[in-house]
Design a protein around this motif. Structure first.
Motif, PDB file in Angstrom:
ATOM      1  N   CYS B  39       0.829  -1.212   0.000  1.00 32.98           N
ATOM      2  CA  CYS B  39       0.000   0.000   0.000  1.00 32.98           C
ATOM      3  C   CYS B  39       0.857   1.252   0.000  1.00 32.98           C
ATOM      4  O   CYS B  39       0.338   2.368   0.084  1.00 32.98           O
ATOM      5  N   CYS B  43      -0.601   2.209   5.898  1.00 34.52           N
ATOM      6  CA  CYS B  43      -1.122   1.458   7.044  1.00 34.52           C
ATOM      7  C   CYS B  43      -2.329   0.592   6.691  1.00 34.52           C
ATOM      8  O   CYS B  43      -3.195   0.335   7.521  1.00 34.52           O
ATOM      9  N   SER B  44      -2.385   0.142   5.424  1.00 28.83           N
ATOM     10  CA  SER B  44      -3.575  -0.591   5.002  1.00 28.83           C
ATOM     11  C   SER B  44      -3.323  -2.066   4.705  1.00 28.83           C
ATOM     12  O   SER B  44      -4.227  -2.885   4.847  1.00 28.83           O
ATOM     13  N   CYS B  45      -2.084  -2.434   4.315  1.00 27.05           N
ATOM     14  CA  CYS B  45      -1.910  -3.769   3.736  1.00 27.05           C
ATOM     15  C   CYS B  45      -1.221  -4.786   4.648  1.00 27.05           C
ATOM     16  O   CYS B  45      -1.303  -5.979   4.416  1.00 27.05           O
TER      17      CYS B  45
END
Ligand code: HEM
Ligand code: FES
Lengths: 384, 102
Positions: B39, B43-45
């Motif tokens: 990502c 802080c998403s993947c």
């Protein structure tokens, strides 16, 4: 007036008041989980909320009546899920390779050059579908010309013009895949079919049925989602020329923009799971054998996680969205999808000054009491 | 220059140096196996997940609330989990050892 590219959040009230929403789907109701934390928690808890139910059932609308084949690794739970996923993980990282990117740049560059010459372009059929199909030849590692066949199938592989699930249409895809698998058995090459046919799980070769299960998923998982993301991006940039300017001046923001657009559009609304025991979500009883929906769309507008959740904040730095899912089954195609959007944005920056929306027909999906704009049924634009 | 050591899932130990950006970026630049940074660091993947050596935990510090929330339901979480894209490369973390989550 509401902007044409705007997508509102119909779930806010239910998310705040109850945490869940109810919908029926072909007499197999779904309790939609709406909050960011609850969605993550349920996605994490694969023992209670399984993917390995009857094939087609975790998809909403359910596909149980139109398919028997199990999609792999999507409809398999751990530990077998991990065995299958390990087989294809590396293959799905190929979009990071320089050759792959160069080929994508060439494809998308040529398509943008072409639409620039037209007075009016229907984005879905004349841009996004073509872009998606051509790009998919790279992921499959098959000749570019295959994309012509895929484009001829139209936008929905499982749906006919209305919204009804269409078994005949699905059969076109299945027959095609059977054929391609046979060809690769006769003539192994370097395509995805051949790689799968040569793969082993638990010390044995994958069966034809398993190969087919992976391939069907690669076709269906990456079609509507990419078309949605590309089409909505074009609509967004046409109404926000300043955003395109900003990215032109500060290309280091492109990565943030991609994540934010994907959060905002959330091309896949939700994915189901089947409860294996009586349980509850937000004090709401879930009976064993019934379905929940992990509503990625709603989670991505959760104000307890995202400031100004209903706005596109192009340079949002912390963006823990779940548009590509969360945990075990997180999207295998995300690398491909992100690369497509990156190349698309870079190409628009280089070649396009403005995009004008001529007319647009919204696509609204109904989920019980909720009506959600997904994108467009059709949208005509002029690229300048 | 800040030195950081990554221990990959096949037990290879690789020490790299940097002075800007975040730890995920440093790992990706150095092709550290198992850190993909899909990502790009928002802080998403969770494809940048590392386990900090317990002795270095003080130096590195605890995750922010948002990061801790994302880690909470991660399959591979431990008491010493961090998302490396949320760790800045600064003198403060010189010499730390990070195990790539498997
Ligand atoms: C913007 C585009 C895309 C979005 C928003 C998206 C979204 C998602 C989501 C939310 C999941 C999780 C499903 C679940 O938890 O049950 C998922 C899984 C998956 N997606 Fe995507 N997807 C996209 C593009 C693609 C593409 C291009 C492909 C491949 C060509 C693909 C292949 C897959 C596969 C194989 C899985 C299942 C992974 C597993 O079960 O381990 N997706 N996707
Ligand atoms: S790079 Fe995606 S969470 Fe760190």
């Amino acid at each position: 007036m509401m902007e044409k590219s705007a997508i509102s959040d119909p779930f806010e009230k239910a998310r705040l008041e109850k945490g869940v929403g109810e919908m029926d789907d072909q007499n197999d109701p779904v309790t939609m989980v709406l909050g960011h934390k609850d969605v993550r928690k349920c996605a994490h808890n694969w023992k209670t909320y399984q993917s390995g139910a009857e094939p087609g059932r975790i998809v909403i609308p359910s596909e149980v009546n139109i398919r028997d084949i199990r999609q792999i690794p999507f409809e398999v739970d751990p530990p077998m899920h991990g065995e299958y996923r390990a087989l294809v993980e590396q293959w799905f990282k190929r979009p990071l390779e320089a050759d792959y990117q160069a080929a994508l740049e060439k494809q998308i560059g040529a398509l943008v050059d072409e639409v620039l010459t037209k007075d009016s372009v229907e984005v879905i059929k004349e841009f996004s579908l073509i872009l998606q199909s051509r790009a998919l030849t790279l992921l499959f590692n098959v000749p570019f010309s295959e994309s012509e066949t895929w484009i001829s199938w139209g936008t929905h592989v499982f749906r006919s013009e209305g919204n009804a699930l269409d078994g005949d249409k699905a059969n076109i895809l299945y027959n095609y895949i059977d054929n391609e698998i046979e060809k690769s058995i006769q003539n192994p090459g370097k395509d995805l079919y051949s790689v799968l046919l040569a793969s082993e799980v638990n010390g044995r070769k994958l069966t034809k049925e398993e190969v087919k299960g992976v391939v069907v998923l690669t076709f269906s998982g990456g079609r509507d989602t990419i078309i949605n993301a590309v089409t909505n991006s074009i609509a967004y940039f046409s109404e926000h020329p300043k955003s395109l300017d900003k990215l032109r001046k500060e290309p280091e923001l492109i990565n943030f923009a991609i994540e934010e657009l994907i959060r905002y559009f959330s091309p896949l609304t939700q994915m189901g799971r089947v409860a294996t025991e009586d349980t509850q979500v937000c004090e709401h009883a879930i009976k064993a054998g019934t379905r929940i929906g992990l509503n990625w769309v709603s989670a991505n507008r959760d104000a307890s996680v995202f400031e100004n959740a209903n706005e596109v904040v192009l340079d949002r730095k912390i963006n823990p969205h779940v548009a590509f899912g969360f945990g075990t089954h997180n999207c295998l195609g995300a690398t491909h999808a992100r690369q497509i959007l990156k190349v698309l944005i870079k190409t628009l920056i280089k070649k396009v000054n403005s995009i004008e929306i001529l007319d647009a027909k919204e696509n609204i999906e109904t989920l019980g009491e909720f009506k959600r704009k997904v994108g467009f049924d059709s949208i005509n634009v002029k690229f300048n | 220059m800040t030195k950081i050591t990554f221990v990959t899932s096949d037990d290879n130990s690789i020490t790299v140096e940097g002075n800007t950006g975040n730890v995920m970026e440093l790992a990706v630049q150095n092709k550290i196996k198992g850190i993909d940074g899909n990502c790009g660091g928002v802080c998403s993947c969770a494809t940048c997940h590392v386990h900090v050596e317990p002795k270095d935990w003080e130096k590195v510090g605890a995750p922010s609330t948002m990061e801790a929330d994302m880690l909470e339901f991660d399959e591979k979480v431990s008491d010493y989990s961090r998302l490396s894209c949320q760790m800045k490369v600064t003198d403060a973390i010189d010499g730390v050892v990070l195990k790539v989550a498997k």
